[in-house]
Motif scaffolding. Structure first.
Motif, mmCIF file in Angstrom:
data_model
loop_
_atom_site.group_PDB
_atom_site.id
_atom_site.type_symbol
_atom_site.label_atom_id
_atom_site.label_comp_id
_atom_site.label_asym_id
_atom_site.label_seq_id
_atom_site.Cartn_x
_atom_site.Cartn_y
_atom_site.Cartn_z
ATOM 1 N N ALA A 1 4.513 2.035 -16.545
ATOM 2 C CA ALA A 1 3.840 1.189 -16.627
ATOM 3 C C ALA A 1 5.429 0.117 -15.624
ATOM 4 O O ALA A 1 5.146 -1.363 -14.978
ATOM 5 C CB ALA A 1 3.528 0.061 -17.872
ATOM 6 N N ILE A 2 6.447 0.615 -16.453
ATOM 7 C CA ILE A 2 7.526 -0.526 -15.608
ATOM 8 C C ILE A 2 8.137 -0.656 -14.716
ATOM 9 O O ILE A 2 8.374 -1.280 -13.695
ATOM 10 C CB ILE A 2 8.852 0.104 -16.812
ATOM 11 C CG1 ILE A 2 9.534 1.651 -16.639
ATOM 12 C CG2 ILE A 2 8.801 0.145 -18.239
ATOM 13 C CD1 ILE A 2 11.058 2.053 -17.056
ATOM 14 N N ASP A 3 7.616 0.722 -14.368
ATOM 15 C CA ASP A 3 7.594 0.885 -12.267
ATOM 16 C C ASP A 3 6.640 -0.231 -11.885
ATOM 17 O O ASP A 3 7.317 -0.589 -10.735
ATOM 18 C CB ASP A 3 7.307 2.259 -11.582
ATOM 19 C CG ASP A 3 8.374 3.163 -12.234
ATOM 20 O OD1 ASP A 3 9.205 3.073 -12.526
ATOM 21 O OD2 ASP A 3 7.696 4.208 -11.905
ATOM 22 N N MET A 4 5.033 -0.798 -12.711
ATOM 23 C CA MET A 4 4.569 -1.250 -11.775
ATOM 24 C C MET A 4 5.038 -2.939 -11.805
ATOM 25 O O MET A 4 4.701 -3.776 -10.679
ATOM 26 C CB MET A 4 3.472 -1.218 -12.115
ATOM 27 C CG MET A 4 2.526 0.277 -11.772
ATOM 28 S SD MET A 4 2.471 0.725 -11.057
ATOM 29 C CE MET A 4 1.709 -0.384 -10.134
ATOM 30 N N ILE B 1 7.948 -3.269 -9.050
ATOM 31 C CA ILE B 1 6.802 -2.870 -8.089
ATOM 32 C C ILE B 1 6.395 -5.182 -7.550
ATOM 33 O O ILE B 1 6.637 -5.030 -6.594
ATOM 34 C CB ILE B 1 5.823 -2.409 -7.989
ATOM 35 C CG1 ILE B 1 6.349 -1.135 -7.358
ATOM 36 C CG2 ILE B 1 5.144 -2.601 -6.392
ATOM 37 C CD1 ILE B 1 7.711 -1.615 -6.486
ATOM 38 N N GLY B 2 5.778 -5.110 -8.773
ATOM 39 C CA GLY B 2 5.310 -6.508 -8.661
ATOM 40 C C GLY B 2 5.821 -7.561 -8.429
ATOM 41 O O GLY B 2 5.964 -8.514 -7.452
ATOM 42 N N ALA B 3 7.080 -7.542 -9.676
ATOM 43 C CA ALA B 3 8.267 -8.771 -9.255
ATOM 44 C C ALA B 3 8.903 -8.601 -7.771
ATOM 45 O O ALA B 3 9.361 -9.576 -6.832
ATOM 46 C CB ALA B 3 9.426 -7.992 -10.507
ATOM 47 N N ARG C 1 18.359 -6.204 -13.863
ATOM 48 C CA ARG C 1 17.422 -7.308 -15.402
ATOM 49 C C ARG C 1 16.269 -7.904 -14.301
ATOM 50 O O ARG C 1 15.121 -8.178 -14.848
ATOM 51 C CB ARG C 1 18.444 -8.525 -15.356
ATOM 52 C CG ARG C 1 18.194 -9.223 -16.542
ATOM 53 C CD ARG C 1 19.068 -10.163 -17.071
ATOM 54 N NE ARG C 1 19.997 -8.746 -18.345
ATOM 55 C CZ ARG C 1 20.559 -9.586 -18.412
ATOM 56 N NH1 ARG C 1 21.409 -10.074 -18.815
ATOM 57 N NH2 ARG C 1 21.339 -8.565 -19.844
ATOM 58 N N TRP C 2 15.908 -8.434 -12.994
ATOM 59 C CA TRP C 2 15.143 -8.708 -11.941
ATOM 60 C C TRP C 2 14.001 -8.760 -12.178
ATOM 61 O O TRP C 2 12.909 -8.886 -12.467
ATOM 62 C CB TRP C 2 15.937 -9.842 -10.885
ATOM 63 C CG TRP C 2 16.758 -10.493 -10.854
ATOM 64 C CD1 TRP C 2 17.894 -10.803 -11.919
ATOM 65 C CD2 TRP C 2 17.592 -11.502 -9.667
ATOM 66 N NE1 TRP C 2 18.979 -11.666 -11.728
ATOM 67 C CE2 TRP C 2 18.998 -11.750 -10.148
ATOM 68 C CE3 TRP C 2 17.191 -10.939 -8.562
ATOM 69 C CZ2 TRP C 2 19.939 -12.570 -9.044
ATOM 70 C CZ3 TRP C 2 17.601 -11.881 -7.574
ATOM 71 C CH2 TRP C 2 18.937 -12.836 -7.694
ATOM 72 N N TYR C 3 14.010 -7.053 -12.826
ATOM 73 C CA TYR C 3 12.975 -6.325 -12.244
ATOM 74 C C TYR C 3 12.548 -5.483 -13.628
ATOM 75 O O TYR C 3 11.349 -4.862 -13.826
ATOM 76 C CB TYR C 3 13.498 -5.324 -11.223
ATOM 77 C CG TYR C 3 13.600 -6.354 -9.711
ATOM 78 C CD1 TYR C 3 13.243 -6.827 -9.206
ATOM 79 C CD2 TYR C 3 14.768 -6.245 -9.531
ATOM 80 C CE1 TYR C 3 13.316 -7.777 -8.024
ATOM 81 C CE2 TYR C 3 15.479 -7.432 -8.690
ATOM 82 C CZ TYR C 3 14.664 -7.545 -7.563
ATOM 83 O OH TYR C 3 14.732 -8.092 -6.892
ATOM 84 N N THR D 1 0.430 -1.736 -0.552
ATOM 85 C CA THR D 1 0.113 -0.191 0.015
ATOM 86 C C THR D 1 0.534 0.520 -0.266
ATOM 87 O O THR D 1 0.575 2.354 -1.276
ATOM 88 C CB THR D 1 -1.297 0.509 1.317
ATOM 89 O OG1 THR D 1 -1.522 -1.025 1.204
ATOM 90 C CG2 THR D 1 -1.748 1.412 1.200
ATOM 91 N N GLN D 2 1.921 1.032 1.247
ATOM 92 C CA GLN D 2 2.754 2.396 1.229
ATOM 93 C C GLN D 2 3.274 2.637 -0.255
ATOM 94 O O GLN D 2 3.495 3.539 -0.941
ATOM 95 C CB GLN D 2 3.745 2.201 1.811
ATOM 96 C CG GLN D 2 3.568 2.861 3.228
ATOM 97 C CD GLN D 2 3.699 2.460 4.672
ATOM 98 O OE1 GLN D 2 5.582 3.078 3.894
ATOM 99 N NE2 GLN D 2 3.977 1.083 5.286
ATOM 100 N N VAL D 3 4.679 1.460 -1.258
ATOM 101 C CA VAL D 3 4.999 1.917 -2.119
ATOM 102 C C VAL D 3 4.466 2.361 -3.113
ATOM 103 O O VAL D 3 4.234 3.323 -4.308
ATOM 104 C CB VAL D 3 5.626 0.127 -2.786
ATOM 105 C CG1 VAL D 3 5.639 0.549 -3.939
ATOM 106 C CG2 VAL D 3 6.890 0.081 -1.715
ATOM 107 N N LEU D 4 2.984 1.628 -3.582
ATOM 108 C CA LEU D 4 1.581 1.702 -4.561
ATOM 109 C C LEU D 4 1.521 3.594 -4.414
ATOM 110 O O LEU D 4 0.993 4.510 -5.219
ATOM 111 C CB LEU D 4 0.730 1.597 -3.919
ATOM 112 C CG LEU D 4 0.764 -0.328 -4.939
ATOM 113 C CD1 LEU D 4 -0.326 -1.349 -5.292
ATOM 114 C CD2 LEU D 4 1.369 -0.622 -6.418
ATOM 115 N N GLN D 5 0.902 3.649 -3.041
ATOM 116 C CA GLN D 5 1.192 5.519 -3.026
ATOM 117 C C GLN D 5 2.337 6.340 -3.107
ATOM 118 O O GLN D 5 1.709 7.315 -3.983
ATOM 119 C CB GLN D 5 0.340 5.246 -1.188
ATOM 120 C CG GLN D 5 -0.783 4.561 -1.065
ATOM 121 C CD GLN D 5 -1.226 4.970 0.611
ATOM 122 O OE1 GLN D 5 -0.681 5.496 1.519
ATOM 123 N NE2 GLN D 5 -2.257 5.263 0.861
#
Length: 116
Positions: free
Chosen positions: A89-92, A95-97, A72-74, A17-21
Motif C-alpha cells: 500500500a505504500i507504493d499506492m 503513486i497517488g502523490a 519524504r514527499w512520497y 493506467t500504465q503505472v497501475l498495471q
C-alpha cells in the motif's frame, strides 16, 4: 516537471493506467518498490516505465522493514510514523502523490509541510 507550465491533464489517464498495471504486476509477483517518485518514472513517447528497484523488497521478507524508504514527499503515513511493518500500500500512496503532482505541477506534500 519543473519546466512545465501546464499540467499533464490530457495524458494523466494513460500514464496512471500504465503505472497501475506495472504496480499490479510487481505486487502480483510478490514485490513492492518502496521508492516511487517522479524521478523513478520515465516517460518516452507516452510510454511510462517504473525504474530504480534499489529499495525493492519481497513481500515475504521478514519484518522489521527499514523505516527509511522513499523520498519524504512520497512516503506513506505508516512509513513517516516509523512503522517497522508495512505493505505494498505504500507504493499506492506514493503513486497517488505523484499523480496529484502531475495534475497540479507542484508537490502535494512539499518538505516544508512534512516536518517529522
Amino acid at each position: 516537471m519543473k519546466e512545465r507550465q501546464r499540467p499533464f491533464r490530457n495524458k494523466i489517464r494513460n500514464l496512471l493506467t500504465q503505472v497501475l498495471q506495472g504496480l499490479a504486476h510487481l505486487h502480483r509477483n510478490e514485490y513492492f518498490h518502496r521508492d516511487l517518485k517522479p524521478e523513478n518514472l520515465l516517460v518516452t513517447n507516452d510510454v511510462i516505465k517504473i525504474v530504480d528497484f534499489g529499495l525493492a523488497r519481497e513481500l515475504s521478507s521478514m519484518p522489521p522493514c527499514t523505516n527509511y524508504v522513499s523520498t519524504r514527499w512520497y512516503r506513506a503515513l505508516e512509513v513517516l510514523l516509523k512503522s517497522s511493518t508495512y505493505t505494498p500500500a505504500i507504493d499506492m500512496w506514493a503513486i497517488g502523490a505523484v499523480m496529484a503532482e502531475l495534475l497540479t505541477v507542484c508537490p502535494i506534500f512539499p518538505r516544508e509541510v512534512l516536518i517529522i
